[in-house]
Motif scaffolding. Structure first.
Motif, PDB file in Angstrom:
ATOM      1  N   LEU A   1      -1.406 -13.872  70.740  1.00 39.98           N
ATOM      2  CA  LEU A   1      -0.997 -14.788  69.671  1.00 39.98           C
ATOM      3  C   LEU A   1       0.379 -15.393  69.964  1.00 39.98           C
ATOM      4  O   LEU A   1       0.588 -16.601  69.778  1.00 39.98           O
ATOM      5  N   ALA A   2       1.309 -14.559  70.412  1.00 44.20           N
ATOM      6  CA  ALA A   2       2.660 -15.062  70.690  1.00 44.20           C
ATOM      7  C   ALA A   2       2.638 -16.103  71.799  1.00 44.20           C
ATOM      8  O   ALA A   2       3.324 -17.139  71.709  1.00 44.20           O
ATOM      9  N   ALA A   3       1.856 -15.862  72.851  1.00 48.41           N
ATOM     10  CA  ALA A   3       1.801 -16.808  73.962  1.00 48.41           C
ATOM     11  C   ALA A   3       1.185 -18.131  73.525  1.00 48.41           C
ATOM     12  O   ALA A   3       1.687 -19.218  73.881  1.00 48.41           O
ATOM     13  N   ALA A   4       0.098 -18.081  72.751  1.00 43.41           N
ATOM     14  CA  ALA A   4      -0.553 -19.313  72.308  1.00 43.41           C
ATOM     15  C   ALA A   4       0.357 -20.111  71.380  1.00 43.41           C
ATOM     16  O   ALA A   4       0.469 -21.344  71.497  1.00 43.41           O
ATOM     17  N   ILE A   5       1.022 -19.421  70.459  1.00 45.07           N
ATOM     18  CA  ILE A   5       1.903 -20.107  69.509  1.00 45.07           C
ATOM     19  C   ILE A   5       3.115 -20.709  70.221  1.00 45.07           C
ATOM     20  O   ILE A   5       3.514 -21.847  69.956  1.00 45.07           O
ATOM     21  N   ALA A   6       3.681 -19.946  71.159  1.00 46.33           N
ATOM     22  CA  ALA A   6       4.889 -20.423  71.834  1.00 46.33           C
ATOM     23  C   ALA A   6       4.604 -21.558  72.814  1.00 46.33           C
ATOM     24  O   ALA A   6       5.458 -22.419  73.041  1.00 46.33           O
ATOM     25  N   ALA A   7       3.417 -21.579  73.405  1.00 46.76           N
ATOM     26  CA  ALA A   7       3.099 -22.615  74.391  1.00 46.76           C
ATOM     27  C   ALA A   7       2.625 -23.916  73.746  1.00 46.76           C
ATOM     28  O   ALA A   7       2.653 -24.981  74.377  1.00 46.76           O
ATOM     29  N   ALA A   8       2.182 -23.853  72.489  1.00 47.70           N
ATOM     30  CA  ALA A   8       1.579 -25.023  71.839  1.00 47.70           C
ATOM     31  C   ALA A   8       2.475 -26.267  71.822  1.00 47.70           C
ATOM     32  O   ALA A   8       1.968 -27.390  72.003  1.00 47.70           O
ATOM     33  N   PRO A   9       3.803 -26.157  71.603  1.00 51.24           N
ATOM     34  CA  PRO A   9       4.621 -27.385  71.561  1.00 51.24           C
ATOM     35  C   PRO A   9       4.646 -28.182  72.853  1.00 51.24           C
ATOM     36  O   PRO A   9       5.182 -29.298  72.870  1.00 51.24           O
ATOM     37  N   ALA A  10       4.081 -27.641  73.941  1.00 49.99           N
ATOM     38  CA  ALA A  10       4.023 -28.412  75.191  1.00 49.99           C
ATOM     39  C   ALA A  10       3.275 -29.718  75.001  1.00 49.99           C
ATOM     40  O   ALA A  10       3.554 -30.726  75.675  1.00 49.99           O
ATOM     41  N   THR A  11       2.314 -29.742  74.071  1.00 43.61           N
ATOM     42  CA  THR A  11       1.518 -30.952  73.874  1.00 43.61           C
ATOM     43  C   THR A  11       2.280 -32.053  73.127  1.00 43.61           C
ATOM     44  O   THR A  11       1.826 -33.205  73.105  1.00 43.61           O
ATOM     45  N   LEU A  12       3.396 -31.715  72.505  1.00 44.84           N
ATOM     46  CA  LEU A  12       4.169 -32.732  71.791  1.00 44.84           C
ATOM     47  C   LEU A  12       4.610 -33.854  72.720  1.00 44.84           C
ATOM     48  O   LEU A  12       4.801 -34.996  72.282  1.00 44.84           O
ATOM     49  N   ALA A  13       4.788 -33.538  73.999  1.00 46.70           N
ATOM     50  CA  ALA A  13       5.268 -34.538  74.955  1.00 46.70           C
ATOM     51  C   ALA A  13       4.175 -35.030  75.892  1.00 46.70           C
ATOM     52  O   ALA A  13       4.430 -35.921  76.713  1.00 46.70           O
ATOM     53  N   THR A  14       2.978 -34.484  75.784  1.00 48.00           N
ATOM     54  CA  THR A  14       1.955 -34.824  76.777  1.00 48.00           C
ATOM     55  C   THR A  14       0.633 -35.297  76.183  1.00 48.00           C
ATOM     56  O   THR A  14      -0.250 -35.734  76.918  1.00 48.00           O
ATOM     57  N   GLY A  15       0.454 -35.178  74.873  1.00 46.45           N
ATOM     58  CA  GLY A  15      -0.803 -35.607  74.274  1.00 46.45           C
ATOM     59  C   GLY A  15      -0.984 -37.112  74.351  1.00 46.45           C
ATOM     60  O   GLY A  15      -0.021 -37.873  74.252  1.00 46.45           O
ATOM     61  N   ARG A  16      -2.244 -37.563  74.492  1.00 39.80           N
ATOM     62  CA  ARG A  16      -2.523 -38.990  74.649  1.00 39.80           C
ATOM     63  C   ARG A  16      -2.547 -39.744  73.314  1.00 39.80           C
ATOM     64  O   ARG A  16      -2.378 -40.952  73.279  1.00 39.80           O
ATOM     65  N   THR A  17      -2.808 -39.030  72.233  1.00 41.96           N
ATOM     66  CA  THR A  17      -2.852 -39.641  70.905  1.00 41.96           C
ATOM     67  C   THR A  17      -1.955 -38.838  69.974  1.00 41.96           C
ATOM     68  O   THR A  17      -1.604 -37.686  70.275  1.00 41.96           O
ATOM     69  N   PRO A  18      -1.576 -39.419  68.828  1.00 40.26           N
ATOM     70  CA  PRO A  18      -0.767 -38.644  67.884  1.00 40.26           C
ATOM     71  C   PRO A  18      -1.424 -37.331  67.475  1.00 40.26           C
ATOM     72  O   PRO A  18      -0.755 -36.305  67.347  1.00 40.26           O
ATOM     73  N   THR A  19      -2.733 -37.351  67.280  1.00 37.36           N
ATOM     74  CA  THR A  19      -3.434 -36.109  66.908  1.00 37.36           C
ATOM     75  C   THR A  19      -3.350 -35.081  68.031  1.00 37.36           C
ATOM     76  O   THR A  19      -3.086 -33.903  67.786  1.00 37.36           O
ATOM     77  N   ALA A  20      -3.577 -35.545  69.269  1.00 34.27           N
ATOM     78  CA  ALA A  20      -3.519 -34.626  70.410  1.00 34.27           C
ATOM     79  C   ALA A  20      -2.125 -34.053  70.590  1.00 34.27           C
ATOM     80  O   ALA A  20      -1.965 -32.908  71.030  1.00 34.27           O
ATOM     81  N   ARG A  21      -1.113 -34.844  70.254  1.00 32.19           N
ATOM     82  CA  ARG A  21       0.262 -34.362  70.401  1.00 32.19           C
ATOM     83  C   ARG A  21       0.637 -33.369  69.306  1.00 32.19           C
ATOM     84  O   ARG A  21       1.271 -32.346  69.569  1.00 32.19           O
TER      85      ARG A  21
END
Length: 536
Positions: free
Chosen positions: A184-204
């Motif tokens: 759980l800690a790894a998944a929660i902590a890694a999730a913000p990586a998509t804020l800078a790499t998602g292709r759409t606002p939803t993906a980010r």
């Protein structure tokens, strides 16, 4: 943030290596005694971007490159989190200082191979989008489970300890254990990586939103689980936990025998309150691991001194080395690191021998013994041949107490292994000697892990440490008494009652296995859908 992510993704050569190493080292700040969870975000977000930088192909070459990133990340994480191991080499510096790099550098380097395997697995599961966060969490969680079990196991500072220090957050350990918390800690902590790499606002935004909800859910569960009232106590039990704070060079010196005994006897008979005027007002005295530089069961004078201390009906539970009485002249004696129960007349009523010994600390592993012996390295303990392992984990019978699940030193850091099979015990007992590591993060990390075992199992924890941290902990992880590191003193406390078996106590890592499989399948699904639709 997009610019930073772009630079990390495109980093190559020594820059990529440096980012991986530094990110791992920052992650150690999420561990005890710091407990700064955002550090794990700063560690795992760049890890996602580094793996992104390997491109879209999933072949042997890119998986090997991911393993290299994982090794560097793990080496930084473990080096920053375990540097304090070097303190043990300075207790007898004239004999062991030369070998300090083996503990401070070689051990983290070897253990980092587990993280290399974890990143390789993550890369094999990798696909664009949010699912790659689950791929990394799956790889790291699987790697840490293996680290905790293979080659005798060493689960120290597993990622789950990022949630294992806050009372509300640690409550989830009663459901999923340390490794589930780590996933759980790894998944929660890694999730913000998509804020800078998602292709759409939803993906980010969606992964971080879900991660925030998950974090809030863990917090809410913990707050709801924690009762407002103290736990009821076992009737007729008055514990006295003794922390002598003896320096390690004193503690192992047979010439200081009388000084050591005076310390233990004097502390045990102190007045702490009107209700505890002396040892006569307690039912059980607890002394820490290997309390004496001699064999208690063979020392009639020491047993007589203990009998003189204990009033009728009071029992001593103490750590003590012992020798197997079955050896014959001419044979090598067999020594054990033990806990012994001593009656008020000096009779030893029961004994537990430590099963899970510390490699290189209490014995030399057979596969390395000849090599290390050739360069003059022996185990740290001053026992010929080191200690032998006990035959089985078993409960300890102590008059006036429920069945006790004993654990000596780092036996307390192994989730799911602190209680023996059979009848459920009523409490955990951890006696330890952390004087080897001085005033460093090591003893604090050790205590935090022992405390989490109480939550996992739903059992109170009685902990006696030579130099600290000693504590009385209830089944929710709440301290009812505590002595800080580096102080001599006493804890007078009742024994909280045990809870009914927790989900983790009933099923162990079974729940974690289901979580791991679910994350693995979820990480694979986008790639499988892409293959079926013809998208490569």
């Amino acid at each position: 943030m997009k610019t930073l992510a772009h630079r990390v993704v495109l980093a190559w050569g020594w820059r990529r290596a440096a980012i991986a190493f530094v990110a791992g080292a920052i992650g150690a700040l999420a561990m005890p005694p710091f407990g700064f969870f955002p550090a794990l975000i700063l560690a795992l977000v760049p890890a996602v971007w580094l793996v992104d930088g390997l491109g879209s192909r999933r072949d042997v070459r890119t998986i090997a490159a991911a393993a290299g990133i994982g090794w560097l990340w793990g080496f930084g994480y473990l080096l920053a989190g375990l540097w304090w191991l070097g303190a043990a080499f300075l207790v007898e510096a004239e004999r062991f200082a030369w070998a300090m790099p083996l503990g401070v550098i070689a051990l983290p380097a070897a253990l980092a191979l587990f993280y290399a395997a974890g990143f390789a697995l993550a890369r094999a599961l990798w696909s664009p989008g949010a699912a790659r966060v689950l791929a990394l969490a799956t790889g790291l969680a699987a790697a840490e489970w293996l680290r905790g079990h293979l080659f005798t196991g060493f689960p120290w500072n597993a990622l789950g300890m990022a949630f294992g220090q806050s009372l509300p957050l640690m409550q989830a350990a009663s459901l999923v254990g340390l490794y589930g918390l780590g996933l759980l800690a790894a998944a929660i902590a890694a999730a913000p990586a998509t804020l800078a790499t998602g292709r759409t606002p939803t993906a980010r935004l969606a992964p971080t939103f879900v991660a925030t909800l998950a974090f809030g859910g863990l917090l809410a569960f913990g707050v709801a689980r924690l009762p407002a009232a103290p736990m009821p106590e076992v009737a007729g039990v008055a514990l006295r936990i003794v922390q002598p704070n003896l320096p390690q060079d004193v503690k192992i010196d047979p010439a200081r025998r009388e000084e050591i005994m005076r310390t233990y006897l004097g502390l045990s008979d102190r007045t702490t309150s009107p209700e505890r005027a002396s040892v006569a007002d307690v039912t059980h005295v607890i002394w820490p691991e290997s309390a004496f530089p001699f064999l208690l069961h063979r020392d009639a004078r020491a047993l007589a001194q203990i009998a003189g201390l204990l009033p009728a009906g009071t029992t001593l539970v103490t750590g003590a080395a012992r020798v197997d009485e079955g050896w014959l002249p001419g044979e090598e004696p067999v020594f054990y690191n033990s806990i012994q129960v001593v009656a008020d007349d000096g009779t030893i009523l029961d004994t537990y021998d430590k099963v899970h010994l510390v490699p290189f600390g209490e014995y030399l592993p057979e596969m390395f013994a000849a090599i290390l012996d050739g360069v003059g390295l022996r185990a740290f303990v001053a026992v010929p041949g080191g200690f032998a392992a006990g035959t089985e984990r078993r409960t300890l019978a102590v008059p006036g107490l429920p069945l006790i699940a004993p654990g000596i030193c780092y036996e307390a850091v192994f989730p799911g292994a602190v209680t023996p099979r059979g009848e459920r015990p009523g409490a955990l007992l951890n006696v330890t000697n952390d004087a080897w590591f001085g005033d460093t993060p090591g003893p604090r990390q050790h205590y935090a892990q022992a405390r989490l075992r109480a939550v996992e199992e739903g059992l109170p924890l009685v902990r006696a440490a030579n130099t600290g941290i000693s504590a009385m902990v209830d089944p929710y992880g709440r301290e009812t008494g505590r002595l800080p590191l580096g102080t001599a003193g006493l804890i007078d406390a009742g024994l909280p009652q045990a809870l009914r078996p927790t989900l983790y106590a009933r099923f162990g890592d079974g729940v974690f296995a289901i979580m791991l499989l679910t994350c693995c399948v979820s990480a694979l699904m986008p790639g499988l859908r892409g293959s079926r639709s013809g998208v490569g």
